[in-house]
Design an enzyme around this catalytic site. Structure first.
Site, PDB file in Angstrom:
ATOM      1  N   LYS A  61      -7.460   0.048  23.803  1.00  0.00           N
ATOM      2  CA  LYS A  61      -7.246   0.847  24.988  1.00  0.00           C
ATOM      3  C   LYS A  61      -7.003   0.142  26.305  1.00  0.00           C
ATOM      4  O   LYS A  61      -5.785   0.456  26.823  1.00  0.00           O
ATOM      5  CB  LYS A  61      -8.363   1.904  25.443  1.00  0.00           C
ATOM      6  CG  LYS A  61      -8.207   3.227  25.922  1.00  0.00           C
ATOM      7  CD  LYS A  61      -9.252   3.886  25.989  1.00  0.00           C
ATOM      8  CE  LYS A  61     -10.082   4.656  24.822  1.00  0.00           C
ATOM      9  NZ  LYS A  61     -11.253   5.063  24.907  1.00  0.00           N
ATOM     10  N   ARG A 102     -14.543   4.551  29.962  1.00  0.00           N
ATOM     11  CA  ARG A 102     -14.017   4.664  28.889  1.00  0.00           C
ATOM     12  C   ARG A 102     -14.205   3.207  27.989  1.00  0.00           C
ATOM     13  O   ARG A 102     -13.949   2.285  28.454  1.00  0.00           O
ATOM     14  CB  ARG A 102     -12.538   4.913  28.744  1.00  0.00           C
ATOM     15  CG  ARG A 102     -12.173   5.798  29.819  1.00  0.00           C
ATOM     16  CD  ARG A 102     -10.441   6.171  30.038  1.00  0.00           C
ATOM     17  NE  ARG A 102     -10.085   6.403  28.935  1.00  0.00           N
ATOM     18  CZ  ARG A 102      -8.727   6.466  28.584  1.00  0.00           C
ATOM     19  NH1 ARG A 102      -7.860   6.174  29.718  1.00  0.00           N
ATOM     20  NH2 ARG A 102      -8.057   6.836  27.411  1.00  0.00           N
ATOM     21  N   GLY A 149     -14.533   8.612  17.928  1.00  0.00           N
ATOM     22  CA  GLY A 149     -15.576   9.280  18.095  1.00  0.00           C
ATOM     23  C   GLY A 149     -16.837   8.471  17.966  1.00  0.00           C
ATOM     24  O   GLY A 149     -18.014   8.883  18.342  1.00  0.00           O
ATOM     25  N   MET A 191     -17.651   5.719  20.323  1.00  0.00           N
ATOM     26  CA  MET A 191     -18.068   5.410  21.582  1.00  0.00           C
ATOM     27  C   MET A 191     -17.663   6.591  22.448  1.00  0.00           C
ATOM     28  O   MET A 191     -17.002   7.506  22.290  1.00  0.00           O
ATOM     29  CB  MET A 191     -17.018   4.406  22.051  1.00  0.00           C
ATOM     30  CG  MET A 191     -17.188   3.079  21.110  1.00  0.00           C
ATOM     31  SD  MET A 191     -18.674   2.477  20.820  1.00  0.00           S
ATOM     32  CE  MET A 191     -18.513   0.943  21.144  1.00  0.00           C
ATOM     33  N   ARG A 197      -1.590   4.268  21.143  1.00  0.00           N
ATOM     34  CA  ARG A 197      -2.062   3.378  20.269  1.00  0.00           C
ATOM     35  C   ARG A 197      -1.211   3.547  19.129  1.00  0.00           C
ATOM     36  O   ARG A 197      -0.920   4.691  18.993  1.00  0.00           O
ATOM     37  CB  ARG A 197      -3.572   3.227  19.924  1.00  0.00           C
ATOM     38  CG  ARG A 197      -3.971   4.479  19.373  1.00  0.00           C
ATOM     39  CD  ARG A 197      -5.494   4.810  19.123  1.00  0.00           C
ATOM     40  NE  ARG A 197      -5.736   6.173  18.997  1.00  0.00           N
ATOM     41  CZ  ARG A 197      -6.795   6.534  19.219  1.00  0.00           C
ATOM     42  NH1 ARG A 197      -7.870   5.884  19.769  1.00  0.00           N
ATOM     43  NH2 ARG A 197      -7.222   8.010  19.106  1.00  0.00           N
ATOM     44  N   HIS A 238     -12.163  15.952  14.959  1.00  0.00           N
ATOM     45  CA  HIS A 238     -12.443  14.666  14.242  1.00  0.00           C
ATOM     46  C   HIS A 238     -12.383  14.629  12.663  1.00  0.00           C
ATOM     47  O   HIS A 238     -12.054  13.644  12.135  1.00  0.00           O
ATOM     48  CB  HIS A 238     -14.127  14.992  14.475  1.00  0.00           C
ATOM     49  CG  HIS A 238     -15.019  13.850  13.969  1.00  0.00           C
ATOM     50  ND1 HIS A 238     -15.492  13.934  12.753  1.00  0.00           N
ATOM     51  CD2 HIS A 238     -15.099  12.501  14.476  1.00  0.00           C
ATOM     52  CE1 HIS A 238     -16.320  12.901  12.510  1.00  0.00           C
ATOM     53  NE2 HIS A 238     -15.929  11.884  13.485  1.00  0.00           N
ATOM     54  N   SER A 281      -6.802 -19.249 -16.522  1.00  0.00           N
ATOM     55  CA  SER A 281      -6.881 -17.818 -15.813  1.00  0.00           C
ATOM     56  C   SER A 281      -8.123 -18.003 -15.345  1.00  0.00           C
ATOM     57  O   SER A 281      -9.260 -17.857 -16.111  1.00  0.00           O
ATOM     58  CB  SER A 281      -6.579 -16.774 -16.839  1.00  0.00           C
ATOM     59  OG  SER A 281      -6.801 -15.558 -16.316  1.00  0.00           O
ATOM     60  N   GLY A 312     -11.318 -16.105 -14.588  1.00  0.00           N
ATOM     61  CA  GLY A 312     -12.016 -14.741 -14.736  1.00  0.00           C
ATOM     62  C   GLY A 312     -13.174 -14.694 -13.559  1.00  0.00           C
ATOM     63  O   GLY A 312     -14.215 -14.935 -13.674  1.00  0.00           O
ATOM     64  N   THR A 313     -12.638 -14.120 -12.489  1.00  0.00           N
ATOM     65  CA  THR A 313     -13.477 -14.158 -11.242  1.00  0.00           C
ATOM     66  C   THR A 313     -14.438 -13.064 -11.442  1.00  0.00           C
ATOM     67  O   THR A 313     -15.687 -13.094 -10.741  1.00  0.00           O
ATOM     68  CB  THR A 313     -12.551 -13.569 -10.250  1.00  0.00           C
ATOM     69  OG1 THR A 313     -11.697 -12.505 -10.632  1.00  0.00           O
ATOM     70  CG2 THR A 313     -11.912 -15.109  -9.724  1.00  0.00           C
ATOM     71  N   CYS A 343      -7.704 -13.001 -13.708  1.00  0.00           N
ATOM     72  CA  CYS A 343      -7.491 -11.816 -14.474  1.00  0.00           C
ATOM     73  C   CYS A 343      -8.759 -11.061 -13.989  1.00  0.00           C
ATOM     74  O   CYS A 343      -9.098  -9.736 -14.680  1.00  0.00           O
ATOM     75  CB  CYS A 343      -7.658 -12.039 -15.700  1.00  0.00           C
ATOM     76  SG  CYS A 343      -8.944 -13.118 -16.428  1.00  0.00           S
ATOM     77  N   TYR A 349       0.249 -15.712 -10.622  1.00  0.00           N
ATOM     78  CA  TYR A 349       0.208 -14.342 -10.670  1.00  0.00           C
ATOM     79  C   TYR A 349      -1.304 -13.873 -10.703  1.00  0.00           C
ATOM     80  O   TYR A 349      -2.281 -14.677 -10.783  1.00  0.00           O
ATOM     81  CB  TYR A 349       0.621 -13.959 -12.265  1.00  0.00           C
ATOM     82  CG  TYR A 349      -0.190 -14.163 -13.333  1.00  0.00           C
ATOM     83  CD1 TYR A 349      -1.300 -13.444 -13.667  1.00  0.00           C
ATOM     84  CD2 TYR A 349      -0.117 -15.528 -14.228  1.00  0.00           C
ATOM     85  CE1 TYR A 349      -2.225 -13.779 -14.944  1.00  0.00           C
ATOM     86  CE2 TYR A 349      -0.875 -15.696 -15.018  1.00  0.00           C
ATOM     87  CZ  TYR A 349      -1.893 -15.142 -15.628  1.00  0.00           C
ATOM     88  OH  TYR A 349      -2.723 -15.623 -16.536  1.00  0.00           O
TER      89      TYR A 349
END
Ligand code: ADP
Ligand code: MG
Ligand code: MG
Length: 924
Positions: free
Chosen positions: A47, A118, A127, A129, A370, A488, A812, A814-815, A879, A899
């Protein structure tokens, strides 16, 4: 402290900040000049930075100053105290305002300066603050104000409002347990009934009434707090600033920050600004507007205003505001001016703005601007239109579409045939587009509880307030009886991409009875309603949903859908993405249908096919079980031989759907016990079917039981112990590929061995694959192009990637498993504590949804470096579920993967995120 954080700031220090030692905590603006600018959001908050920027570009902004976010940081680091320089800097800030306004703070003679206090976080937090208006009034200054303005009603109205806001926000005079209404409102209502015997509008209250209310309000404050209302304007100002800083840590703000991953350290700024007044009479008013329609993207001035009101009234939903277009008739001069401001702002900020303004006796003042929050549909239209208007270029257009919002565009709409039959029971404002159907709940807690039980929920409220946030997050859609497009509910829905209909005035909500009555029918909690947030319609009952235009156009080839503007805009955006991107997007798919969908979404191959999913269909599961129950190699091979044709057909179908794109196919991964029936009934049935003793099944189930299956007999360990499984799968893949080649289309299988931690594991499996490949090629007399690689999903695999890369032609990541094993945290068991972990900010995000970049990411980095050392051109992909998470996609781009792979419906999201990552590189 101040120094340390200023080093991180991107914005340049203000021009005024010479070589003076003491830090600048206060930045002023006014009369065309400003210390700050729009680039200083970290220090001044959104702001404050934009008030400075608007001042700089010559827009009419009342003067003021910003107390920086560094003061907030200091405040919390020093037991809620302030840096010693602050008071003097604030005094200078007030003096600057006094000079420009020609008024005096605390004046009892002449016009007193009143200020607004403000809040202003870096990102707007709607909403969360609290703002205090008309500060500086007391029993003496109010008299001066009456004299100066000759407007008694106005002056006392301001004073009354001030005590109410200050009492609530700063002094904590709020609803107590068991009270239904705000205490100040109770006083007002009591007074109205006492004097007028009915509920009249606030604007009808006379000066004397306001004066009486001031007296009662002060008494209320004394009764509730034990202190008299602060008289000294400077005490008031310090108290208000403290309350803004204090509200940074209130519950609602914390919930909001968690939802949007806003770091606590950012802190909020405080803006102190000279008041301008929309409540002096009928030539004054306040409003809020968007420079374009933020719900659907139409290029039209969109907003609302209230005559003779202060800004809070517009959003509070006390009086229903009028559309801003009506100002054209009511205040033509101000309206023309406002249109000019609209054009100036868009040209300057090159984006759609969300503005707040006040007109005081015909003169326009800008109070805020904004970048407007928008739905995904609006974001898409804005970005395409603005390229046409030459406001932005196509690369910027890509960045204007938040990747995590894109799914909104793919969200279902109501089934046309079904909706025609449905009964419209009310209409309201279309505040959040999309279609939602669910069981209604009237309070946030109950909505959350129901949603946790897996119910689809609609939150129904008279109007929403920040306390409802949790319920809104849990709900499919939000329906309110009161409030305009800037209420709101509308604001939050737009931001979260929730379906929302607001201001459906026909709804009579009874919180006590937990019912809503409308069109002669009454609905209770748990009953179904449906809402169309694109049209603003409310329907009785449950309505089937249908795919969006984009899905219909892409996946079903629907011509009408393809002719829509939304569809064309989407296609344009994705074309731009393809032009910008470095990182490719593949899909995780197990069937030809999924594959075809993903290709339609723009995937360029399969990053993961989980072969085990294929074993569950029809009677294949019987052959699979037979294989597991077999107690010798011969019997196992016989069962596997039954599975072979199924698998081969599956792969053939997938290769066909891929149209020449590559497919990474993972060999059997889950523990075998997952394929056996658990209950005694099922076991008995299976025994009968296979003609064996049920004891044998029980025994095998018992034998396969594991204490920790995630770390047990699974992945390549299965193929090591039972090579015949690997051999069968290799044969199925390669025969399908050979058949494809013979049928005239290309198949490019990439065989992936899971859960490898030792090079030797991979060596053994790969040798087997090559052996089968040689046989298949000889038998079928075709050459098959295939490769063999591994999934990097346990830390040892990552750490010894240089060894493994001798055998693996690709990695690859594998997370999913890599996260489980790196963190030592089972995904399926993490639900019981992850919430607490996120609340305690141990981790900002769920590591199973968004890659833990410092931990898991480091393992990935090590594996990439080591893998490339051995095999410089090794192909790298990911992947895990993370492949569809925008932040993770951006991280993968940074790591230089070729990829990511994700589920079909996340492909557009990943493509957008990948393109954005590439563009961010260019802008560096
Ligand atoms: P929020 O961040 O919740 O929007 P604001 O600080 O913008 O809070 O203030 C809310 C409203 O208060 C504004 O929309 C505006 O109408 C009114 N307001 C704020 N500052 C002033 C001012 N200097 N003069 C008159 N009204 C103001
Ligand atoms: Mg505002
Ligand atoms: Mg795995």
């Amino acid at each position: 402290m101040a120094k340390k954080s200023s080093a991180k700031k991107s914005a340049k220090p203000a021009a005024k900040k010479s070589n003076a030692k003491s830090a600048q905590y206060v930045y002023t603006w006014g009369a065309g000049k400003a210390d700050g600018n729009g680039g200083m959001k970290a220090l001044l908050g959104g702001k404050g930075a934009n008030l400075a920027e608007m001042t700089r570009i010559g827009l009419p902004v009342p003067p003021g100053f910003t107390i920086t976010t560094e003061v907030c940081t200091y405040f919390y680091a020093h037991k809620k105290t302030y840096p010693k320089e602050l008071q003097a800097q604030m005094a200078a800030g007030v003096a600057n305002m006094e000079k420009i306004m020609g008024t005096k703070f605390g004046a009892t003679d002449g016009t007193p300066l009143l200020v607004a206090v403000r809040s202003g976080a870096r990102d707007s937090m709607p909403g969360m603050m609290d703002t205090i208006l008309n500060l500086g009034l007391n029993d003496s200054t109010v008299v001066a104000l009456v004299k100066a303005t000759k407007n008694e009603r106005f002056a006392w109205d301001c004073y009354r409002r001030f005590i109410q806001m200050y009492g609530d926000v700063v002094l904590g005079v709020q609803k107590k347990e068991g009270e239904d209404h705000e205490p100040f409102e109770t006083v007002i209502e009591g007074f109205k009934h006492e004097k007028y015997h009915q509920d009249i509008e606030d604007s009808k209250l006379t000066a004397a009434d306001q004066q009486e209310l001031v007296k009662r309000f002060k008494a209320l404050v004394l009764e509730r707090t034990g202190h008299v209302f602060p008289h000294d304007p400077w005490d008031q100002l310090r108290g208000a600033a403290g309350a803004v800083f204090g509200s940074w840590m209130n519950d609602r703000a914390i919930v909001y920050r968690r939802k949007y991953n806003i770091p606590t350290e950012w802190g909020t700024a405080v803006n102190v600004q000279a008041m301008v007044f929309g409540n002096t009479g009928d030539t004054s008013g306040s409003g809020v507007a968007f420079t374009r329609n933020p719900a659907n993207g139409t290029n039209e001035f969109y907003g609302e205003f209230l005559i003779n009101a202060q800004g809070e009234d517009v959003v509070a939903g006390v009086r229903t505001p009028e559309p801003v277009l009506k100002l054209k008739d009511q205040m033509p001069k101000s309206y023309a001016e406002l249109l000019k401001v609209r054009a100036t702002l868009e040209k300057h900020f090159k984006d759609v703005q969300d503005i707040e303004f006040t007109i005081q006796e015909g003169k326009l003042f800008m109070l805020q601007t904004r970048n407007g929050k928008r739905t995904a549909a609006a974001a898409l239209k804005f970005s395409i239109d603005m390229v046409k208007e030459k406001l932005i270029d196509w690369k910027t257009a890509i960045t204007r579409n938040p990747a995590d919002q894109l799914e909104q565009l793919l969200a279902p709409i109501f089934d046309l045939a079904e909706v025609r039959k449905a009964k419209v029971i009310a209409t309201g404002l279309p505040a959040g587009p999309g279609a939602a159907t669910g069981k209604i709940y009237f309070n946030a807690d109950r909505a959350v509880t129901a949603a946790e039980k897996g119910e689809k929920v609609l939150l129904v409220r008279v109007e929403t307030s920040p306390e409802d946030l949790r319920g809104m997050i849990a709900a499919e859609g939000i329906l309110t009886a009161r409030g305009g497009v800037s209420s709101h509910a509308a604001l939050v829905a737009r931001q979260m991409g929730k379906v929302c209909v607001c201001g459906a005035a026909a709804l009579q909500v009874d919180y006590d009875k937990k019912t809503v009555t409308v069109s002669g029918a009454t609905y209770g909690e748990g009953d179904f309603l449906s809402i169309d947030g694109t049209a603003g319609t409310v329907y009785a009952g449950q309505i089937k949903t249908a795919p969006s235009e984009i899905i219909a156009g892409l996946i079903h080839g629907d011509k009408a859908a393809q002719a829509t503007e939304k569809f064309k805009s989407y296609v344009q955006l994705m074309k731009w993405c393809a032009q910008a991107t470095k990182l490719q997007v593949r899909t995780n798919a197990d069937t030809p249908e999924q594959t075809a969908q993903a290709i339609a979404f723009g995937a360029v191959g399969i990053g993961l096919t989980r072969t085990e999913h294929m074993f569950f269909e029809g009677d294949r599961i019987d052959a699979m079980r037979e294989m597991i129950l077999a107690d010798n190699l011969g019997a196992r091979e016989a069962a596997l031989a039954k599975l072979l044709p199924y698998q081969r057909d599956d792969f053939y179908g997938i290769f066909k759907a891929l149209k020449g794109f590559p497919a990474t196919i993972r060999f059997l991964d889950p523990p075998l016990h997952e394929f056996l029936p658990n209950s005694t009934d099922q076991q008995a049935a299976l025994a009968k079917k296979l003609g064996i003793d049920v004891k044998k099944i029980e025994h095998r189930v018992h034998e396969l039981h594991e204490f920790n299956p995630m770390l047990g007999f699974r992945g390549c360990r299965l193929g090591i112990k039972y090579p015949e499984i690997t051999a069968m799968q290799a044969r199925a893949v390669l025969e399908a590929a050979a058949d494809a080649t013979k049928a005239g289309f290309k198949a490019r299988p990439e065989i992936m061995i899971p859960l490898v931690g030792f090079k030797r594991e991979l060596d053994l499996q790969v040798a087997l694959v090559h052996e089968v490949a040689a046989k298949v090629q000889a038998e079928k007399k075709v050459k098959i192009s295939y490769s063999v690689g591994t999934m990097i999903e346990i830390p040892r695999g990552a750490l010894t990637a240089d060894e493994i890369a001798h055998t693996a032609e690709f990695f690859s990541f594998g997370t999913n498993d890599l996260t489980q094993t790196c963190l030592g945290m089972s995904r399926d068991d993490s639900g019981s504590f992850l919430g607490a972990y996120q609340e305690s900010e141990i981790m900002k995000k769920n590591p199973f949804a968004s890659i833990d970049q410092t931990g898991v990411g480091q393992l990935m980095q090590i594996a990439i470096e080591k893998g490339r050392k051995t095999r410089p051109d090794i192909k790298l992909g990911i992947c895990g579920e993370h492949g569809g998470d925008p932040d993770s996609v951006k991280f993968c781009h940074k790591l230089g993967l070729s990829y990511v792979s994700c589920s079909p419906y996340r492909v557009p999201v990943a493509r957008l995120a990948a393109a954005q990552a590439a563009i961010a590189d260019l802008k560096k």
